[in-house]
Design a protein around this motif. Structure first.
Motif, PDB file in Angstrom:
ATOM      1  N   VAL A 121      -8.412 -57.920 -18.871  1.00 61.53           N
ATOM      2  CA  VAL A 121      -8.867 -56.363 -18.597  1.00 61.53           C
ATOM      3  C   VAL A 121      -9.095 -55.901 -19.986  1.00 61.53           C
ATOM      4  CG1 VAL A 121      -7.944 -54.154 -18.040  1.00 61.53           C
ATOM      5  CG2 VAL A 121      -7.779 -56.029 -16.469  1.00 61.53           C
ATOM      6  N   ALA A 122      -8.298 -56.554 -21.179  1.00 57.88           N
ATOM      7  CA  ALA A 122      -8.563 -55.763 -22.420  1.00 57.88           C
ATOM      8  C   ALA A 122      -9.714 -56.114 -22.921  1.00 57.88           C
ATOM      9  CB  ALA A 122      -7.330 -56.244 -23.417  1.00 57.88           C
ATOM     10  N   ALA A 123     -10.377 -57.379 -22.500  1.00 58.61           N
ATOM     11  CA  ALA A 123     -11.411 -57.823 -23.290  1.00 58.61           C
ATOM     12  C   ALA A 123     -12.855 -57.333 -22.444  1.00 58.61           C
ATOM     13  CB  ALA A 123     -11.363 -59.165 -23.344  1.00 58.61           C
ATOM     14  N   GLU A 124     -12.495 -57.052 -21.233  1.00 58.38           N
ATOM     15  CA  GLU A 124     -13.821 -57.103 -20.113  1.00 58.38           C
ATOM     16  C   GLU A 124     -13.282 -55.702 -19.152  1.00 58.38           C
ATOM     17  OE1 GLU A 124     -15.507 -59.520 -16.623  1.00 58.38           O
ATOM     18  OE2 GLU A 124     -14.945 -60.622 -18.344  1.00 58.38           O
ATOM     19  N   PRO A 125     -14.103 -54.752 -19.524  1.00 58.48           N
ATOM     20  CA  PRO A 125     -13.886 -53.516 -18.607  1.00 58.48           C
ATOM     21  C   PRO A 125     -13.880 -53.414 -17.106  1.00 58.48           C
ATOM     22  CG  PRO A 125     -15.475 -53.021 -20.240  1.00 58.48           C
ATOM     23  CD  PRO A 125     -15.247 -54.537 -20.491  1.00 58.48           C
ATOM     24  N   ARG A 126     -13.168 -53.040 -16.416  1.00 60.03           N
ATOM     25  CA  ARG A 126     -13.252 -53.229 -14.881  1.00 60.03           C
ATOM     26  C   ARG A 126     -13.774 -52.098 -14.255  1.00 60.03           C
ATOM     27  NH1 ARG A 126      -9.700 -56.665 -13.050  1.00 60.03           N
ATOM     28  NH2 ARG A 126      -9.489 -55.870 -11.141  1.00 60.03           N
ATOM     29  N   ALA A 127     -14.164 -52.055 -13.245  1.00 58.99           N
ATOM     30  CA  ALA A 127     -14.862 -50.955 -12.519  1.00 58.99           C
ATOM     31  C   ALA A 127     -13.823 -49.966 -12.079  1.00 58.99           C
ATOM     32  CB  ALA A 127     -15.595 -51.644 -11.298  1.00 58.99           C
ATOM     33  N   ALA A 128     -14.332 -48.652 -11.734  1.00 62.00           N
ATOM     34  CA  ALA A 128     -13.572 -47.756 -11.540  1.00 62.00           C
ATOM     35  C   ALA A 128     -13.025 -48.071 -10.050  1.00 62.00           C
ATOM     36  CB  ALA A 128     -14.303 -46.554 -11.319  1.00 62.00           C
ATOM     37  N   GLY A 129     -11.387 -47.785  -9.990  1.00 60.01           N
ATOM     38  CA  GLY A 129     -10.859 -47.933  -8.756  1.00 60.01           C
ATOM     39  C   GLY A 129     -11.069 -46.976  -7.519  1.00 60.01           C
ATOM     40  N   ARG A 130     -11.475 -45.824  -7.809  1.00 56.97           N
ATOM     41  CA  ARG A 130     -11.971 -44.740  -6.845  1.00 56.97           C
ATOM     42  C   ARG A 130     -11.113 -44.619  -5.747  1.00 56.97           C
ATOM     43  NH1 ARG A 130     -17.817 -43.999  -7.137  1.00 56.97           N
ATOM     44  NH2 ARG A 130     -18.729 -45.598  -8.640  1.00 56.97           N
ATOM     45  N   ALA A 131      -9.633 -44.647  -6.110  1.00 55.57           N
ATOM     46  CA  ALA A 131      -8.652 -44.629  -5.057  1.00 55.57           C
ATOM     47  C   ALA A 131      -8.316 -43.086  -4.689  1.00 55.57           C
ATOM     48  CB  ALA A 131      -7.283 -44.992  -5.847  1.00 55.57           C
ATOM     49  N   LEU A 132      -8.811 -42.638  -3.456  1.00 55.18           N
ATOM     50  CA  LEU A 132      -8.362 -41.330  -2.913  1.00 55.18           C
ATOM     51  C   LEU A 132      -7.280 -41.271  -2.107  1.00 55.18           C
ATOM     52  CD1 LEU A 132     -12.104 -40.390  -2.127  1.00 55.18           C
ATOM     53  CD2 LEU A 132     -10.756 -39.528  -3.984  1.00 55.18           C
ATOM     54  N   ASP A 133      -6.911 -42.425  -1.314  1.00 51.44           N
ATOM     55  CA  ASP A 133      -5.715 -42.296  -0.363  1.00 51.44           C
ATOM     56  C   ASP A 133      -5.088 -43.606  -0.533  1.00 51.44           C
ATOM     57  OD1 ASP A 133      -6.731 -40.091   1.081  1.00 51.44           O
ATOM     58  OD2 ASP A 133      -8.464 -41.219   1.719  1.00 51.44           O
TER      59      ASP A 133
END
Length: 366
Positions: A220-232
């Motif tokens: 993760v530190a080297a490669e950005p992750r997508a947004a989690g978009r956690a609403l619930d």
């Protein structure tokens, strides 16, 4: 770092109560974890996973920096002036429900969840827990973007005075834990994601939750992750004891719509003053005509059109700071919004418009 000695008697009792419940439920949780993963082909080691969460887990507290407090200051201004993160019992504002008062819904569910520790005589509003989420996979929008466009990432030392539950505490969750007895919460999370595929259902995510967390974090530190978009679907965290920015915060992560704004400048000053880095995540933008009419109801698209028409600058899409301008106006210019009904209803609809943006928005620059 704050340890048990810095906590009040009520806070220590709340932690002990949740841990006792988690210990009671741990054997069944371990069986559930093994049974849930049996058909996935993923090897698991709950002991190693719990240890990894304890050493690398990050609690995040999502917030909207431009929302107004009762005294007229913004959240960002209060953070800058005080250096302390406060709960709804102190601020009187929320990006969820407004029920933090004696006898209110939040008071009642805290009574159930913490064994009545915070209902004793002498407990102050400042003693109440602060709410965030466990950001297991380091999603750049934080563990609970439902509650705000920006977030504070807390130091791992705070985990020792944090309790957890799967899902939002207002629903009366039965799966609770502490950082050293978190198996009931993980069992509930794994069962939900295997059944529904929500949030953490991808094979790589299951691996991260079953013994490979440290390796995944290095990637993760080297490669950005997508947004989690956690609403619930998230692991809610309740932090017990005072949250001081200079002592307890590792990083401040800000939505890019605040670049060049008063709130953005104040947050940059907060980071400098209290000694932690500021980072920008990718944010969410959405053309007004793409605001969904079903996700949060038919009242939201016309509200989005009005917000954009009255508050957007030329060429601006819908984004967090734009919704914030409207939210401030509802408080400071209620007559401007009188045709929409009670102020509380309009503010609630603006929260729901933010949910639509999190669910359907795209990052800045595509």
């Amino acid at each position: 770092m704050a340890g048990p000695g810095a906590l009040t008697a009520a806070q220590r009792d709340a932690l002990r109560y949740v841990r006792a419940v988690a210990l009671r439920d741990r054997p069944a949780a371990l069986e559930t974890i093994a049974r849930t993963l049996a058909g996935t082909g993923v090897r698991h080691d709950p002991t190693r996973l719990v240890a990894a969460i304890g050493s690398t887990g990050r609690v995040t507290l999502n917030f909207h920096p431009d929302r107004l407090l009762a005294d007229g200051r913004t959240v960002a201004e209060a953070l800058a002036a005080e250096g302390v993160y406060r709960s709804q019992f102190e601020t009187g504002i929320s990006n969820g429900g407004l029920s933090a008062y004696a006898g209110g819904d939040r008071d009642r569910w805290e009574q159930r969840m913490f064994g009545g520790a915070y209902q004793r005589a002498g407990v102050r509003p400042a003693d109440r827990p602060k709410y965030g989420g466990l950001n297991l996979l380091d999603h750049p929008d934080g563990a609970c973007p439902r509650f705000g466009s920006c977030h504070l990432r807390l130091r791992t030392e705070v985990l020792s005075r944090t309790t957890f539950c799967f899902g939002d505490s207002h629903l009366g969750p039965r799966d609770v834990g502490t950082v050293d007895v978190i198996e009931p919460v993980l069992a509930a999370l794994l069962a939900a994601t295997v059944d529904t595929g929500i949030s953490l259902g991808r094979p790589g995510d299951l691996v991260a939750l079953t013994g490979e967390l440290l390796r995944i974090r290095a990637e993760v530190a080297a490669e950005p992750r997508a947004a989690g978009r956690a609403l619930d679907d998230y692991i809610e965290a309740q932090i017990h004891g005072e949250l001081r920015l200079a002592r307890d915060v590792a990083e401040l992560v800000v939505d890019p719509s605040f670049q060049g704004t008063d709130s953005g400048d104040i947050l940059a000053a907060v980071a400098r003053r209290y000694g932690f880095p500021l980072r920008w995540h990718a944010g969410f933008v959405l053309p007004v005509h793409q605001v969904d009419a079903e996700f949060r109801g038919p009242a939201i698209p016309p509200l989005a059109a009005r917000v954009h028409a009255e508050f957007a600058r030329p060429g601006e899409p819908l984004h967090a700071a734009l919704i914030g301008r409207a939210a401030a106006s509802v408080v400071t210019e209620p007559g401007r919004w009188a045709d929409r009904g009670p102020v509380a209803d309009t503010l609630q609809h603006l929260k729901q418009l933010w949910h639509v943006l999190v669910r359907f928005g795209i990052p800045y620059g595509g």
